[in-house]
Design an enzyme around this catalytic site. Structure first.
Site, PDB file in Angstrom:
ATOM      1  N   CYS A  67       0.868  -1.179   0.000  1.00  0.00           N
ATOM      2  CA  CYS A  67       0.000   0.000   0.000  1.00  0.00           C
ATOM      3  C   CYS A  67       0.901   1.225   0.000  1.00  0.00           C
ATOM      4  O   CYS A  67       2.119   1.094  -0.145  1.00  0.00           O
ATOM      5  CB  CYS A  67      -0.996  -0.016   1.160  1.00  0.00           C
ATOM      6  N   HIS A 100      14.777 -13.520  12.370  1.00  0.00           N
ATOM      7  CA  HIS A 100      14.555 -13.399  13.813  1.00  0.00           C
ATOM      8  C   HIS A 100      13.092 -13.454  14.226  1.00  0.00           C
ATOM      9  O   HIS A 100      12.792 -13.847  15.355  1.00  0.00           O
ATOM     10  CB  HIS A 100      15.151 -12.093  14.336  1.00  0.00           C
TER      11      HIS A 100
END
Length: 144
Positions: A67, A100
């Site tokens: 977006c 992570h």
């Protein structure tokens, strides 16, 4: 590794989405387009919720949302349990979000990164593996 990728967003991300679909399919990935179908104004949640549900249920391996700022699609996607949508604007963040945080949706800000860089972000995201280990313990604590 070839992936099943869900892609969508809003009108501000439409042009990038169309180009990324061709790029990802050219790389051999199976891509499902969750819309929109044009650059006419839309309400992004109408496209984000079905995409996020598909990633949460593991019908798709990963998702890409685009977006204007990346924020609206990220906020919406992260309402879904088992979705970890990461707003990424550089390749290090895209890589770390996978390594992570085991992010499964990347959110791209079309109004703030050039298309070529968005392509690099998507490629980095798709090709980076989750490290697990101590990060796995933390990711397991994300859902409410």
């Amino acid at each position: 590794m070839l992936m099943k990728i869900a892609i969508g967003g809003d009108h501000a991300g439409f042009q990038y989405k169309e180009r990324l679909i061709k790029y990802l399919e050219g790389a051999g990935h199976d891509v499902t387009d969750f819309g929109p179908d044009s650059d006419a104004s839309v309400d992004y949640p109408d496209h984000v919720h079905p995409l996020a549900s598909s990633v949460a249920s593991e019908d798709h391996d990963l998702g890409i949302l685009i977006c204007g700022s990346g924020n609206g699609v990220a906020m919406t996607a992260n309402k879904h349990e088992n979705v970890r949508a990461a707003l990424c604007w550089n390749t290090e963040i895209a890589s770390l979000s996978r390594q992570h945080n085991n992010a499964n949706i990347i959110c791209l800000p079309a109004r703030f990164v050039a298309y070529e860089y968005a392509e690099s972000l998507a490629e980095t995201f798709v090709n980076t593996e989750f490290e697990g280990g101590r990060h796995g313990r933390r990711v397991e604590k994300i859902n409410c």
